[in-house]
Design an enzyme around this catalytic site. Structure first.
Site, PDB file in Angstrom:
ATOM      1  N   CYS A  67       0.940  -1.396   0.056  1.00  0.00           N
ATOM      2  CA  CYS A  67       0.234   0.250   0.222  1.00  0.00           C
ATOM      3  C   CYS A  67       0.721   1.329   0.075  1.00  0.00           C
ATOM      4  O   CYS A  67       2.099   1.274   0.341  1.00  0.00           O
ATOM      5  CB  CYS A  67      -0.887  -0.102   1.208  1.00  0.00           C
ATOM      6  N   ARG A  90       4.555   0.714  -6.281  1.00  0.00           N
ATOM      7  CA  ARG A  90       4.504  -0.222  -5.509  1.00  0.00           C
ATOM      8  C   ARG A  90       3.546  -1.444  -5.426  1.00  0.00           C
ATOM      9  O   ARG A  90       3.744  -2.346  -4.764  1.00  0.00           O
ATOM     10  CB  ARG A  90       4.142   0.390  -4.087  1.00  0.00           C
ATOM     11  N   TRP A  93      -2.994  -2.407  -1.543  1.00  0.00           N
ATOM     12  CA  TRP A  93      -2.402  -3.701  -2.098  1.00  0.00           C
ATOM     13  C   TRP A  93      -3.377  -4.660  -1.313  1.00  0.00           C
ATOM     14  O   TRP A  93      -3.036  -4.701   0.074  1.00  0.00           O
ATOM     15  CB  TRP A  93      -1.160  -4.078  -2.049  1.00  0.00           C
ATOM     16  N   ASN A 101      -1.395   0.818   6.145  1.00  0.00           N
ATOM     17  CA  ASN A 101      -0.690  -0.132   5.312  1.00  0.00           C
ATOM     18  C   ASN A 101      -0.247  -1.233   6.446  1.00  0.00           C
ATOM     19  O   ASN A 101       0.026  -0.835   7.476  1.00  0.00           O
ATOM     20  CB  ASN A 101       0.702   0.534   4.833  1.00  0.00           C
ATOM     21  N   GLY A 102      -0.393  -2.544   6.155  1.00  0.00           N
ATOM     22  CA  GLY A 102       0.127  -3.486   7.314  1.00  0.00           C
ATOM     23  C   GLY A 102      -1.080  -4.386   7.467  1.00  0.00           C
ATOM     24  O   GLY A 102      -2.038  -4.662   6.722  1.00  0.00           O
ATOM     25  N   GLU A 109      17.525 -16.809 -10.758  1.00  0.00           N
ATOM     26  CA  GLU A 109      17.057 -15.345 -10.904  1.00  0.00           C
ATOM     27  C   GLU A 109      16.496 -15.065 -12.427  1.00  0.00           C
ATOM     28  O   GLU A 109      15.297 -14.258 -12.606  1.00  0.00           O
ATOM     29  CB  GLU A 109      18.410 -14.364 -10.516  1.00  0.00           C
ATOM     30  N   LYS A 113      12.636 -13.574 -12.750  1.00  0.00           N
ATOM     31  CA  LYS A 113      12.291 -12.394 -13.797  1.00  0.00           C
ATOM     32  C   LYS A 113      11.295 -12.687 -14.746  1.00  0.00           C
ATOM     33  O   LYS A 113      10.353 -11.983 -14.875  1.00  0.00           O
ATOM     34  CB  LYS A 113      13.662 -11.989 -14.466  1.00  0.00           C
ATOM     35  N   GLU A 124       7.847 -13.618 -12.877  1.00  0.00           N
ATOM     36  CA  GLU A 124       7.099 -12.194 -12.481  1.00  0.00           C
ATOM     37  C   GLU A 124       6.432 -11.241 -13.450  1.00  0.00           C
ATOM     38  O   GLU A 124       5.727 -10.499 -12.933  1.00  0.00           O
ATOM     39  CB  GLU A 124       8.037 -11.745 -11.182  1.00  0.00           C
ATOM     40  N   HIS A 146      17.993 -35.702 -12.547  1.00  0.00           N
ATOM     41  CA  HIS A 146      17.236 -36.417 -11.403  1.00  0.00           C
ATOM     42  C   HIS A 146      15.808 -35.913 -11.723  1.00  0.00           C
ATOM     43  O   HIS A 146      15.125 -35.646 -10.535  1.00  0.00           O
ATOM     44  CB  HIS A 146      17.957 -35.956 -10.114  1.00  0.00           C
ATOM     45  N   LYS A 183       6.275  -3.601  -5.047  1.00  0.00           N
ATOM     46  CA  LYS A 183       7.545  -3.499  -4.782  1.00  0.00           C
ATOM     47  C   LYS A 183       8.344  -3.860  -3.667  1.00  0.00           C
ATOM     48  O   LYS A 183       9.491  -4.406  -3.722  1.00  0.00           O
ATOM     49  CB  LYS A 183       7.983  -2.134  -5.232  1.00  0.00           C
TER      50      LYS A 183
HETATM   51  C1  AGP Z   1      12.355  -9.462  -7.455  1.00  0.00           C
HETATM   52  O1  AGP Z   1      12.382  -9.020  -8.811  1.00  0.00           O
HETATM   53  C2  AGP Z   1      11.119  -9.267  -6.607  1.00  0.00           C
HETATM   54  N1  AGP Z   1      10.565  -8.169  -6.769  1.00  0.00           N
HETATM   55  C3  AGP Z   1      11.009  -9.768  -5.418  1.00  0.00           C
HETATM   56  O2  AGP Z   1      11.431 -11.081  -5.258  1.00  0.00           O
HETATM   57  C4  AGP Z   1      12.094  -8.875  -4.451  1.00  0.00           C
HETATM   58  O3  AGP Z   1      13.267  -9.437  -4.588  1.00  0.00           O
HETATM   59  C5  AGP Z   1      11.757  -9.374  -3.010  1.00  0.00           C
HETATM   60  O4  AGP Z   1      10.480  -9.145  -2.621  1.00  0.00           O
HETATM   61  C6  AGP Z   1      12.832  -8.761  -2.063  1.00  0.00           C
HETATM   62  O5  AGP Z   1      12.519  -7.382  -1.932  1.00  0.00           O
HETATM   63  P1  AGP Z   1      13.852  -6.219  -0.969  1.00  0.00           P
HETATM   64  O6  AGP Z   1      15.170  -6.684  -1.885  1.00  0.00           O
HETATM   65  O7  AGP Z   1      13.294  -5.143  -1.328  1.00  0.00           O
HETATM   66  O8  AGP Z   1      13.815  -7.190   0.206  1.00  0.00           O
END
Ligand code: AGP
Length: 610
Positions: free
Chosen positions: A2, A27, A74, A100-101, A483, A487, A490, A506, A605
């Site tokens: 949020c 965000r 969110w 937020n929370g 990674e 990418k 997501e 395996h 984010k």
């Molecule tokens: C990565 O592309 C994602 N947005 C997500 O996995 C992110 O890396 C993760 O939420 C950790 O965020 P941070 O590095 O701000 O702690």
């Protein structure tokens, strides 16, 4: 997560709230709203969907006011719709709150309030807060006291902003686990969940800490604990510029941030390389170097992409310093009753510095006496401030939800920390100088990788309709495989898995057929011959092969369908180069699928909830 923004001052708050919410869109959110108070009249406008819809609704109403709050939601409790959007108000419409929370004990509070006759309209946990504050106001307390009493009843996390018709000269904000900053202006003040919402108006910032509450008027602010103890807070001047949080002509923040990597990688090492001594200079951890160098064990803890950076860091640290190193998902670490002693070092890696699980892991490690270090990007973030020491990655604001430049800068900082520690142990100056030179040459090599953008865009055309991907690599390239898969999934919503290449036989090899694209991270390193065997196993089963390979590798071309050739560097820095083509591949596939690259569905984010 949020987004929160609030204003009190001499100007019309409505455009300020809307612009602030637009700055917070990155965000991730699903609904938006504002609440304002004007000469005793209060008004809420909110909707499911985008801030642009809210802006249109608000403009049609031609609202003006000198105090107001705004929110991008969110969803955690209650589906995304207008009723569940924030602000929430009490029954009389005189009291507004944004949150937020997560209020973990909201059901109990809700039942108690309903038994007292309170009526709820939404399915959210947040709504209990406005009725609880209303309850204490009706007990005769002023707004500040009522908020303090209400928050004392709460179990969970919050970042809130509250305004009240009968006290229109103040805005109350409070935080526990969800970041909030106070922005200071001339005859006006602000509140926000992060500084990007305020950059157009002020660079004078006060960071609220957990358990703190701010009473903000147009002329100033005071900060108290929720048990009413007044606190003096430092005012910080932030250095981020507006252009750093604009797209600067790129179609997406993600592409801008990928293309910024020659600079961001350089900024992560700027002023930190000691060429003659063959080591690094990191002021942020100089005070704790003895404890770090003599650690019994190093634990790297993080989430998502930052966790992948930790996996690369594990290879770096163990290879060069021989300190036993482990990598833990922060969300697992915090609940696993980890065996930690004061002789251990726990390093938290977090771009945002606000990830709830990573912050909880920090506090758990600190509680058990370990040396706790933070590797963060956002200056003044909670993890950065609660770490005993740490190193900022200086990648600049990362707005795209998919982390790119922060990842490569995290790897640079992990390499610098590794070099610094290794040179205090058994790495020679000559060996150190080789790494320093390789770091110095890195920005140019990153730039060479980015020149492959058009080639990679063409390859993306071939694979945009795939429904699954497999990413494979060995050693340092295994975390890069993970990674690359993250990418892709997501931002393109294509299922993708990363695996150690040797693990394919395996199980995953059963997946191989002519429909499955398999991406090998296969630079000419110590595992290259083994990886070539894995490539041949996939080829023999008709898999569609893409290889990230070294520019001097002329053999791999007849083995794979597409080879993406990149410059070489020392082994520990290679993941910085091999990850870049994977960022571009994911980006172009997602764009060709017409998806919202900067704000992928369901993602935020910074995940400031558990
Ligand atoms: C990565 O592309 C994602 N947005 C997500 O996995 C992110 O890396 C993760 O939420 C950790 O965020 P941070 O590095 O701000 O702690």
């Amino acid at each position: 997560m949020c987004g929160i923004v609030g204003y009190i001052g001499k100007k019309n708050c409505v455009p300020i709230l809307i612009n602030g919410l637009k700055r917070l869109e990155y965000r991730g959110y699903d609904s938006a709203g504002i609440g304002i108070i004007n000469n005793g009249n209060s008004k809420i406008v909110k909707n499911k969907g985008k801030v642009s819809v809210l802006e249109e609704n608000v403009n049609n109403l031609q609202l003006t006011a000198n105090i107001g709050i705004g929110h991008t939601r969110w969803a955690t409790h209650g589906i995304p719709n207008e009723i569940n959007a924030h602000p929430h108000s009490n029954e009389s419409g005189s009291l507004f709150i944004i949150h937020n929370g997560i209020i973990e004990n909201y059901r109990t509070i809700k039942t108690d309030l309903q038994n007292l006759g309170y009526k709820f309209t939404s399915d959210t946990d947040s709504e209990v807060l406005v009725h609880l504050i209303d309850y204490f106001i009706n007990k005769g307390y002023d707004l500040c006291k009522a908020v303090q009493f209400a928050l004392n009843e709460v179990v969970g996390t919050y970042g809130i902003a509250v305004i009240y018709n009968n006290e229109p000269d103040k805005l109350i904000a409070a935080r526990k686990g969800s970041p909030l900053v106070v922005g200071l202006g001339e005859n006006e003040n602000f509140i926000a969940s992060d500084v990007s919402a305020l950059l157009s108006y002020t660079k004078q910032i006060v960071y609220l800490d957990d358990g703190e509450l701010a009473v903000i008027t147009k002329d100033g602010f005071t900060v108290k604990t929720i048990s009413d103890k007044e606190i003096q807070k430092e005012v910080h001047e932030i250095s981020i510029s507006l252009e750093e949080i604009d797209k600067s002509g790129y179609p997406h923040f993600m592409l801008k941030e990928i293309m910024e990597q020659p600079d961001s990688v350089w900024n992560s090492m700027r002023g930190r390389l000691l060429h003659e001594e063959g080591t690094a200079k990191l002021g942020g951890i100089s005070e704790v170097m003895d404890r770090l160098v003599n650690s019994n064990r190093i634990i790297l803890s993080a989430c998502g992409t930052s966790w992948h950076a930790g996996l690369v860091g594990e290879y770096m640290i163990e290879n060069l310093t021989q300190i036993p190193t482990e990598v833990e998902y922060a969300s697992e670490f915090r609940y696993r009753n980890p065996i930690i002693s004061k002789d251990d070092t726990v390093i938290l890696i977090s771009q945002s510095g606000e990830t709830a699980d990573t912050l909880a892991a920090l506090r758990e490690a600190k509680n058990r006496g370990a040396l706790v270090l933070g590797i963060c990007n956002v200056v003044g973030s909670t993890i950065a401030r609660e770490s005993e020491a740490g190193v900022y990655i200086h990648a600049g604001p990362e707005i795209g939800v998919a982390s790119t430049k922060a990842f490569t800068s995290q790897l640079v900082v992990l390499a610098l920390i590794t070099l610094l520690v290794a040179r205090k142990k058994n790495l020679s100056a000559a060996e150190g100088r080789v790494i320093v030179e390789a770091l110095q040459d890195l920005p140019e090599k990153v730039y060479q990788c980015l020149k492959l953008n058009e080639t990679i865009e063409q390859i993306a055309n071939e694979f945009k309709d795939a429904s699954n991907f497999l990413y494979l690599g060995r050693g340092y390239n295994f975390p890069v495989a993970l990674e690359g898969a993250l990418k892709l999934k997501e931002i393109s919503y294509i299922h993708a898995e990363g695996y150690p290449a040797a693990e394919m036989k395996h199980g995953p090899i059963a997946l191989i057929d002519e429909n499955l694209p398999v991406v090998f991270i296969a630079p000419k390193d110590s595992t290259y011959e083994k990886v070539v065997s894995n490539i041949e196993e996939v080829k023999a089963r008709g898999g569609r092969l893409i290889a990230i390979a070294s520019e001097n590798d002329n053999d791999i071309d007849e083995l794979v369908d597409y080879s993406i050739k990149i410059p070489d560097t020392v082994e520990m820095l290679r993941p910085i180069l091999t990850s870049i083509p994977l960022q571009l591949l994911a980006y172009h596939i997602a764009v060709k699928k017409g998806l919202n690259v900067d704000q992928p569905r369901n993602l935020a984010k910074s995940v400031t909830v558990e």
